[in-house]
Motif scaffolding. Structure first.
Motif, PDB file in Angstrom:
ATOM      1  N   ALA A 108      38.771  35.706  23.127  1.00 50.57           N
ATOM      2  CA  ALA A 108      39.255  36.921  23.780  1.00 50.57           C
ATOM      3  C   ALA A 108      38.098  37.910  23.857  1.00 50.57           C
ATOM      4  N   THR A 109      37.877  38.455  25.052  1.00 52.34           N
ATOM      5  CA  THR A 109      36.787  39.402  25.274  1.00 52.34           C
ATOM      6  C   THR A 109      37.330  40.618  26.012  1.00 52.34           C
ATOM      7  N   TYR A 110      37.049  41.803  25.445  1.00 53.31           N
ATOM      8  CA  TYR A 110      37.544  43.053  26.028  1.00 53.31           C
ATOM      9  C   TYR A 110      36.364  43.850  26.567  1.00 53.31           C
ATOM     10  N   TYR A 111      36.479  44.321  27.831  1.00 51.13           N
ATOM     11  CA  TYR A 111      35.443  45.118  28.479  1.00 51.13           C
ATOM     12  C   TYR A 111      36.024  46.489  28.812  1.00 51.13           C
ATOM     13  N   THR A 112      35.256  47.546  28.567  1.00 49.83           N
ATOM     14  CA  THR A 112      35.718  48.897  28.900  1.00 49.83           C
ATOM     15  C   THR A 112      35.403  49.259  30.340  1.00 49.83           C
ATOM     16  N   ALA A 113      34.644  48.409  31.061  1.00 47.29           N
ATOM     17  CA  ALA A 113      34.343  48.649  32.475  1.00 47.29           C
ATOM     18  C   ALA A 113      34.239  47.307  33.171  1.00 47.29           C
ATOM     19  N   THR A 114      34.408  47.324  34.491  1.00 46.34           N
ATOM     20  CA  THR A 114      34.326  46.098  35.290  1.00 46.34           C
ATOM     21  C   THR A 114      33.495  46.364  36.538  1.00 46.34           C
ATOM     22  N   TYR A 115      33.133  45.275  37.234  1.00 43.60           N
ATOM     23  CA  TYR A 115      32.481  45.423  38.532  1.00 43.60           C
ATOM     24  C   TYR A 115      33.496  45.899  39.568  1.00 43.60           C
ATOM     25  N   THR A 116      32.995  46.610  40.562  1.00 44.62           N
ATOM     26  CA  THR A 116      33.820  46.904  41.721  1.00 44.62           C
ATOM     27  C   THR A 116      33.986  45.622  42.539  1.00 44.62           C
ATOM     28  N   ARG A 117      34.837  45.661  43.542  1.00 42.99           N
ATOM     29  CA  ARG A 117      35.107  44.446  44.312  1.00 42.99           C
ATOM     30  C   ARG A 117      33.860  43.904  44.995  1.00 42.99           C
ATOM     31  N   ASP A 118      32.942  44.784  45.415  1.00 42.07           N
ATOM     32  CA  ASP A 118      31.718  44.302  46.058  1.00 42.07           C
ATOM     33  C   ASP A 118      30.608  44.016  45.049  1.00 42.07           C
ATOM     34  N   VAL A 168      33.952  40.561  36.030  1.00 45.58           N
ATOM     35  CA  VAL A 168      33.397  40.626  34.678  1.00 45.58           C
ATOM     36  C   VAL A 168      31.941  41.069  34.745  1.00 45.58           C
ATOM     37  N   PRO A 169      31.553  42.166  34.102  1.00 47.20           N
ATOM     38  CA  PRO A 169      30.138  42.587  34.119  1.00 47.20           C
ATOM     39  C   PRO A 169      29.284  41.606  33.315  1.00 47.20           C
ATOM     40  N   LEU A 170      28.182  41.204  33.901  1.00 44.27           N
ATOM     41  CA  LEU A 170      27.320  40.205  33.279  1.00 44.27           C
ATOM     42  C   LEU A 170      26.197  40.879  32.503  1.00 44.27           C
ATOM     43  N   PHE A 171      26.064  40.531  31.224  1.00 42.78           N
ATOM     44  CA  PHE A 171      24.960  41.023  30.404  1.00 42.78           C
ATOM     45  C   PHE A 171      24.197  39.865  29.760  1.00 42.78           C
ATOM     46  N   ASP A 172      24.915  38.907  29.149  1.00 39.80           N
ATOM     47  CA  ASP A 172      24.276  37.755  28.522  1.00 39.80           C
ATOM     48  C   ASP A 172      25.160  36.530  28.720  1.00 39.80           C
ATOM     49  N   GLU A 173      24.844  35.451  27.976  1.00 36.53           N
ATOM     50  CA  GLU A 173      25.527  34.179  28.196  1.00 36.53           C
ATOM     51  C   GLU A 173      27.002  34.218  27.822  1.00 36.53           C
ATOM     52  N   ARG A 174      27.439  35.204  27.031  1.00 35.63           N
ATOM     53  CA  ARG A 174      28.851  35.269  26.641  1.00 35.63           C
ATOM     54  C   ARG A 174      29.753  35.673  27.796  1.00 35.63           C
ATOM     55  N   ASP A 175      29.176  36.269  28.817  1.00 38.41           N
ATOM     56  CA  ASP A 175      30.006  36.763  29.920  1.00 38.41           C
ATOM     57  C   ASP A 175      30.298  35.685  30.958  1.00 38.41           C
ATOM     58  N   GLY A 176      29.481  34.662  31.013  1.00 42.92           N
ATOM     59  CA  GLY A 176      29.716  33.590  31.977  1.00 42.92           C
ATOM     60  C   GLY A 176      30.559  32.485  31.369  1.00 42.92           C
ATOM     61  N   VAL A 177      31.591  32.050  32.073  1.00 44.73           N
ATOM     62  CA  VAL A 177      32.481  30.992  31.600  1.00 44.73           C
ATOM     63  C   VAL A 177      32.596  29.939  32.696  1.00 44.73           C
TER      64      VAL A 177
END
Length: 692
Positions: free
Chosen positions: A413-423, A481-490
């Motif tokens: 389970a991963t919680y983000y306080t912000a996300t990407y916009t649609r574009d 999902v905002p990408l920062f490191d390898e944990r964000d990609g699934v």
């Protein structure tokens, strides 16, 4: 032959007996004793040897001649004639070859021992080289000098020579003669660089204490560049050390000062804590790529600054991390973009597989909380936080020695306080909770083996199949999902990998080692196709077929071959070959890689890399590296280094040819190091004769 001996008791000012032995002796006068042949005098820390000796037993003044050797502590003076007073431990040595700790030698007309640690030299040479040769590799000639051991030498009329070639002269020179570090100016550095011109550099070394020191640098270049720098080093405890270096360079073209800093610190603390910090940053990437022109800055695209504090207790690890990283991209030849990523900070907990209450269950987990700042573009920038939890449970199933089964089950389970916009061009102030499950199953065996015995060796052939199943459930839409490191990609997965390995082992009196292995493997997907690059009709659930051959017939030879076959066309898609051959004198490492179009079988790329060099002990060393594109018939990179180390000096010559855009480099470098002085010459220049 019986040696004559004389023992003088402490009836005078000396403390303790003076022992004198010789092959023959005679009394010249009432208080004047003479010894001839293998004369040895021992008093406290002084040992004197000579062919002939006269000693006044009343005043304890000595006069020695012929192959005189005077030892006091770690210092030794060899001369032809000596006058010495044992009361004051002072005297004069004539035609002297002397050694003073830690590494200094002197040869000259006379040496006067003024007191316990002061000497005066007249008309001689000073060097860290052995005095076997009449002209040492390097020497400082002096008219006269006064030296304090574990202090400084004050040289007058000093000139530095390389063999018979004079380098520079100075009327006064202050030189440290001590084991401990000493403050003072270092020997000037001279050199040439075809981009920066001739240069002259000097440095001031200053010890700040037993555990700290600093060095100030100053460099002048004939083409207008000016360099300033400071290096700080510290080692306050046995388990702590670090260094920090900052350099400033004035660019004559832009009239600006550019800076570069780099540093590191390592420390082990009580309670299992450890600290690791590294820093690398600079003001202008393009300037330093042009100014330094080395392979590393040419390939450098990341500037990391980070601090990590870690503690390990049993199976648990606690990490605290702060970092700031710049990554440079060059979308066009004349433009550069920068991406900045920061952790402010990150706190992480890791649990390695731990048995639960004696059961067959093993728990592992990763928990992390981070705060990030990103700057990817003019609009995609901002701050947000992430909390991640990933426990896994493995079951150790009782099995036979030739068969094992290990299932695993996890949830993330991963919680983000912000996300990407649609574009995906900016950050939106919207939270997101992403959840998915994982499962795995590893089955090894049944294994089959057979042993072949000879007189001195046992060979074991092992065939071992292996199945690995991996399942990752769908976490939902990933585009926000905002990408920062390898944990964000699934990557959603529902696949099985089978492997069949054939291994050969040898057991001798020296132990057991693997002679070689052959592995065949392939992935199979139960969901999406693994091969879809040709057309909708040409797709397969099967992945490429992989083969890996590893041969190690001896400790000095290693062969490795790998190939990949396309699942649809059954044609070769990649091939790599590698070998390492070692001997007592050198090594050769050859690597070949080629990729193919699996539809036609045509070659897409083919590269060969060759590394070779010497490993034998000796003064000569050499290393070479060549990278060649066989398909394009183009040289990519080559580097050759030859070095020679003498008794008190070393020289190295390096030629480099780097042809990968955008920063091609072709140059040479010649360095001369003198023991006790450091780098005296550092000459660099371009080699455009390499051509394209």
């Amino acid at each position: 032959m019986i040696l004559a001996s004389l023992v003088l008791l402490a009836a005078t000012q000396v403390q303790g007996p003076v022992e004198v032995t010789a092959r023959r002796q005679q009394w010249i006068a009432e208080t004047l004793w003479c010894g001839i042949g293998d004369v040895v005098v021992k008093y406290q820390d002084i040992t004197l040897r000579a062919n002939q000796l006269e000693v006044d037993t009343k005043t304890l003044k000595l006069r020695a001649e012929g192959n005189v050797i005077f030892d006091q502590g770690p210092n030794r003076l060899a001369c032809q004639r000596l006058e010495f007073d044992l009361n004051t431990k002072t005297g004069t040595f004539h035609e002297v070859d002397a050694f003073f700790a830690p590494t200094y030698h002197f040869r000259g007309e006379t040496v006067e021992k003024l007191d316990e640690d002061h000497y005066r030299f007249r008309h001689g040479i000073f060097t860290s080289c052995a005095l076997d040769d009449h002209y040492p590799p390097w020497q400082i000639t002096v008219r006269d000098a006064t030296v304090q051991l574990e202090g400084y030498g004050h040289f007058r009329g000093a000139a530095l020579w390389l063999k018979r070639v004079p380098i520079f002269y100075t009327p006064r020179l202050l030189w440290p003669v001590m084991r401990e570090r000493a403050a003072g100016l270092l020997v000037p550095r001279i050199g040439y660089n075809n981009r920066r011109g001739a240069y002259l550099g000097n440095a001031l070394f200053w010890p700040l204490g037993r555990s700290f020191d600093t060095t100030f640098y100053f460099d002048l270049f004939s083409k207008g560049y000016v360099g300033l720098g400071q290096e700080l080093r510290w080692a306050p405890t046995e388990n702590a050390y670090g260094e920090f270096l900052v350099n400033y360079f004035r660019d004559p073209d832009s009239k600006r000062w550019e800076w570069k800093l780099q540093g590191k610190h390592r420390q082990l603390l009580p309670g299992g804590w450890s600290i690791k910090a590294d820093a690398l940053d600079l003001s202008n990437m393009d300037f330093f790529q042009r100014f330094e022109r080395t392979f590393d800055p040419n390939a450098l695209r990341r500037l990391p600054v980070f601090l990590t504090v870690t503690r390990t207790v049993g199976h648990q690890t606690f990490n605290f991390r702060l970092d700031h990283e710049k990554t440079f991209f060059q979308p066009t030849p004349n433009t550069t973009s920068v991406v900045v990523l920061e952790r402010q900070p990150q706190v992480e907990y890791r649990l390695r597989p731990t048995q639960l209450a004696g059961s067959p269950l093993y728990l592992s987990a990763v928990a992390e909380a981070s705060h990030f700042r990103i700057n990817r573009s003019a609009t995609l920038r901002g701050k947000y936080s992430r909390v991640d939890l990933f426990p896994q449970l493995a079951v150790l199933v009782p099995s036979l020695p030739w068969f094992s089964l290990t299932p695993t089950l996890g949830a993330r389970a991963t919680y983000y306080t912000a996300t990407y916009t649609r574009d995906r061009q900016a950050l939106a102030d919207q939270s997101l909770l992403r959840r998915y499950g994982t499962a795995g199953l590893t089955l090894t065996g049944p294994s089959f083996s057979r042993i072949f015995a000879t007189k001195d060796t046992k060979l074991k052939h092992l065939i071992e199949p292996r199945l690995e199943y991996v399942y990752v459930s769908d976490p939902g839409p990933q585009e926000r999902v905002p990408l920062f490191d390898e944990r964000d990609g699934v990557t959603v997965s529902n696949r099985l990998r089978w492997t069949v390995a054939s291994r050969l082992f040898a057991k001798t009196a020296n132990g057991t080692r693997e002679l070689g292995s052959l592995e065949v493997s392939q992935d199979y997907s139960f969901s999406q196709p693994l091969t879809t690059r040709y057309s909708p009709r040409q797709q397969s659930q099967r992945g490429p077929l992989g083969l890996a051959l590893h041969v190690n017939p001896s400790d000095n030879l290693l062969l490795d071959a790998r190939a990949s076959y396309d699942a649809i066309t059954s044609k070769l898609s990649s091939l790599s070959l590698g070998s390492i051959l070692r001997s007592q004198k050198g090594y050769v490492n050859v690597t070949f890689f080629s990729s193919f179009d699996p539809r036609t079988g045509n070659t897409n790329s083919s590269q060969l890399q060759l590394f070779l060099g010497s490993t034998a002990e000796g003064p000569w060393r050499w290393q070479s590296m060549v990278a060649y594109d066989l398909w394009k018939k183009d040289l990519l990179r080559q580097e050759h280094t030859v070095s020679y180390r003498g008794s008190c000096w070393a020289v190295s010559v390096q030629i480099r040819d780097y042809r990968i855009p955008p920063h091609q480099l072709r140059d040479y470098r010649i360095m001369l190091d003198l023991t006790g002085i450091g780098t005296l010459f550092d000459i660099r220049g371009g080699l455009e004769a390499f051509g394209k």
